[in-house]
Design a protein around this motif. Structure first.
Motif, PDB file in Angstrom:
ATOM      1  N   UNK A 275       0.806  -1.221   0.000  1.00  0.00           N
ATOM      2  CA  UNK A 275       0.000   0.000   0.000  1.00  0.00           C
ATOM      3  C   UNK A 275       0.840   1.273   0.000  1.00  0.00           C
ATOM      4  N   UNK A 276       2.143   1.105  -0.190  1.00  0.00           N
ATOM      5  CA  UNK A 276       3.012   2.268  -0.278  1.00  0.00           C
ATOM      6  C   UNK A 276       3.265   2.960   1.041  1.00  0.00           C
ATOM      7  N   UNK A 277       3.177   2.198   2.163  1.00  0.00           N
ATOM      8  CA  UNK A 277       3.332   2.796   3.485  1.00  0.00           C
ATOM      9  C   UNK A 277       4.683   2.508   4.125  1.00  0.00           C
ATOM     10  N   UNK A 278       5.552   1.787   3.435  1.00  0.00           N
ATOM     11  CA  UNK A 278       6.880   1.528   3.987  1.00  0.00           C
ATOM     12  C   UNK A 278       7.878   1.251   2.873  1.00  0.00           C
ATOM     13  N   UNK A 279       9.153   1.475   3.196  1.00  0.00           N
ATOM     14  CA  UNK A 279      10.225   1.190   2.250  1.00  0.00           C
ATOM     15  C   UNK A 279      10.877  -0.150   2.544  1.00  0.00           C
ATOM     16  N   UNK A 280      10.646  -0.704   3.744  1.00  0.00           N
ATOM     17  CA  UNK A 280      11.307  -1.952   4.112  1.00  0.00           C
ATOM     18  C   UNK A 280      10.623  -2.614   5.300  1.00  0.00           C
ATOM     19  N   UNK A 281      10.782  -3.926   5.384  1.00  0.00           N
ATOM     20  CA  UNK A 281      10.362  -4.658   6.575  1.00  0.00           C
ATOM     21  C   UNK A 281      11.184  -5.926   6.679  1.00  0.00           C
ATOM     22  N   UNK A 282      11.107  -6.572   7.836  1.00  0.00           N
ATOM     23  CA  UNK A 282      11.878  -7.777   8.119  1.00  0.00           C
ATOM     24  C   UNK A 282      10.912  -8.949   8.145  1.00  0.00           C
ATOM     25  N   UNK A 283      11.034  -9.853   7.184  1.00  0.00           N
ATOM     26  CA  UNK A 283      10.050 -10.921   7.109  1.00  0.00           C
ATOM     27  C   UNK A 283      10.580 -12.176   6.458  1.00  0.00           C
ATOM     28  N   UNK A 284       9.719 -13.169   6.368  1.00  0.00           N
ATOM     29  CA  UNK A 284      10.074 -14.398   5.663  1.00  0.00           C
ATOM     30  C   UNK A 284      10.214 -14.099   4.178  1.00  0.00           C
ATOM     31  N   UNK A 285      11.113 -14.809   3.531  1.00  0.00           N
ATOM     32  CA  UNK A 285      11.359 -14.543   2.127  1.00  0.00           C
ATOM     33  C   UNK A 285      10.120 -14.571   1.266  1.00  0.00           C
ATOM     34  N   UNK A 286       9.184 -15.469   1.583  1.00  0.00           N
ATOM     35  CA  UNK A 286       7.994 -15.592   0.753  1.00  0.00           C
ATOM     36  C   UNK A 286       7.082 -14.378   0.843  1.00  0.00           C
ATOM     37  N   UNK A 287       7.255 -13.543   1.868  1.00  0.00           N
ATOM     38  CA  UNK A 287       6.412 -12.360   2.004  1.00  0.00           C
ATOM     39  C   UNK A 287       6.665 -11.342   0.902  1.00  0.00           C
ATOM     40  N   UNK A 288       7.838 -11.415   0.280  1.00  0.00           N
ATOM     41  CA  UNK A 288       8.117 -10.514  -0.843  1.00  0.00           C
ATOM     42  C   UNK A 288       7.134 -10.779  -1.975  1.00  0.00           C
ATOM     43  N   UNK A 289       6.829 -12.062  -2.194  1.00  0.00           N
ATOM     44  CA  UNK A 289       5.872 -12.410  -3.244  1.00  0.00           C
ATOM     45  C   UNK A 289       4.476 -11.923  -2.897  1.00  0.00           C
ATOM     46  N   UNK A 290       4.151 -11.906  -1.616  1.00  0.00           N
ATOM     47  CA  UNK A 290       2.834 -11.426  -1.194  1.00  0.00           C
ATOM     48  C   UNK A 290       2.666  -9.943  -1.471  1.00  0.00           C
TER      49      UNK A 290
END
Length: 437
Positions: A275-290
């Motif tokens: 939604x364009x509310x952040x430039x980065x986050x720390x997550x599981x690799x598969x979350x990039x696809x989400x």
């Protein structure tokens, strides 16, 4: 009683349980409950509970295995129910108590001890599963107790930095994710300045109750959640100076860079980027696809969203909390052999490759190694050897269920001193961690 180290699963997600009946493929081969009938003449019903990660991210794999199972056992009915992490344990406990447990159940790695100690799982023969000689050791350990195998490693997970390269390029002049935390915070400060007109924009979306992330900072500082002492008991160690240091550092990052509601957990953190509310986050690799998937995210971000190693505060990569899931046959399953064979097919070399092709870390080193040089998976795959795990303790499941650590983090972010919050959390952990749940 043998003690072993457990790992955790991916974060809590909302329940989407759907029961469907379908035929599929797998087969008995030596496990308890083996049928004497030929596969084509074998009858019965096998119920499988999978977490909804599979429904969202690899439904094609599920369907292929089910089709194969149906071809091998045309007279066997397979009932598949997708579960959510938020209340799966409660549903499973009730099903076991009522005598209605599924034949196959997916368990998060921190959940296995609870069910092994309670006698809820049936042992399986390790030698009958593909790649068992090269299973990731930490995953195999979550299934091993008193020299028996009680479940089968399904997949691994490691957390990474997920970022919008375009946002970094526009604010810092570089599309690369910084390799040190000092450089990262400098970049985040520039991103914050560029987006200061939007009070809801988070340069780094780091949820306050995100205990997997918080404990990574604890690990980086040399601290721990709990330790096993010479008296034969576990005790909480969050109040130890090094643990407090890591928790305080995490809280400082949250306060400075997360401009969203600090009480919201990480279960749908990918939405902030979509939604364009952040430039980065720390997550599981598969979350990039989400972030970029149609329906769940914004496909226009496909070329911008990247993954990288998250730098820690000590000049080294941030230690990752290795996640993952296991598959088990329940102890009273009347179809143990069929259930084992379905697991055998679902964790076969072919099935694990299907996961690897989707950038999911497979259960074995042989198929993991190629992912160490693949851009989308290198950060996560290379993090596996140095990953940390949750305490191997009889009551660890109860500690998680009571949300002791997330509640501690929320209290700190609301103003409770770290010293008092960690002391109170240790006291709560000590009440539960040595009791089988």
């Amino acid at each position: 009683m043998t003690k072993r180290q457990l790992m955790a699963t991916f974060g809590i997600v909302a329940l989407t349980a759907g029961l469907t009946s379908c035929s599929s493929a797998g087969g008995p081969s030596g496990d308890s409950g083996s049928s004497s009938a030929e596969p084509a003449n074998t009858t019965g019903t096998v119920t499988v509970w999978l977490m909804d990660d599979a429904q969202k991210n690899w439904p094609d794999l599920v369907q292929r295995v089910n089709d194969d199972f149906a071809a091998k056992y045309p007279k066997v009915t397979l009932r598949l129910a997708y579960q959510g992490w938020a209340d799966k344990v409660g549903k499973l406990d009730k099903a076991i108590a009522d005598g209605n447990a599924p034949d196959v159940v997916e368990l998060g790695n921190t959940e296995t001890m609870k069910y092994v100690l309670s006698g809820a799982l049936a042992p399986v023969d390790r030698t009958t599963f593909d790649n068992s000689d090269s299973w990731i050791k930490a995953l195999a350990n979550t299934c091993t107790y008193q020299d028996k195998l009680w479940c089968v490693p399904y997949y691994a997970g490691a957390r990474v930095a997920i970022y919008n390269a375009t946002a970094f390029q526009q604010a810092t002049g570089s599309a690369d994710f910084p390799k040190t935390e000092t450089d990262l915070t400098a970049a985040l400060d520039k991103i914050a300045e560029k987006n200061k007109a939007d009070r809801n924009y988070s340069p780094l979306y780091l949820p306050g109750p995100y205990w997997y992330a918080a404990m990574s900072y604890v690990a980086a500082a040399g601290g721990s959640i709990a330790k096993f002492d010479s008296s034969g008991n576990w005790h909480g160690t969050l109040h130890d100076p090094k643990s407090q240091q890591g928790i305080g550092h995490f809280a400082d990052l949250v306060r400075k860079y997360n401009k969203a509601d600090l009480t919201v957990n990480e279960q749908n953190q990918y939405e902030a980027m979509a939604r364009g509310r952040t430039a980065s986050f720390y997550g599981n690799g598969y979350e990039a696809a989400s972030v970029t998937a149609p329906g769940t995210g914004d496909p226009t971000l496909k070329d911008a969203v990247k993954v990288a190693t998250m730098p820690g505060p000590d000049g080294k990569p941030l230690p990752t909390f290795i996640g993952g899931s296991d598959l088990a046959v329940t102890a009273k399953s009347p179809q143990a052999a069929l259930a084992s064979d379905w697991i055998r097919m679902f964790t076969s070399t072919k099935s694990q490759q299907a996961l690897a092709d989707k950038d999911i870390l497979p259960n074995n080193l042989t198929q993991l190694n190629p992912l160490k040089s693949r851009p989308n998976t290198a950060a996560a795959a290379n993090a596996v050897p140095d990953a940390w795990f949750t305490p191997l303790a009889p009551g660890w499941g109860a500690v998680e269920k009571q949300k002791i650590i997330p509640d501690m983090l929320t209290a700190i972010l609301k103003g409770k001193p770290v010293d008092q919050a960690t002391k109170d959390a240790d006291a709560a952990i000590d009440q539960l961690i040595n009791k089988a749940s």
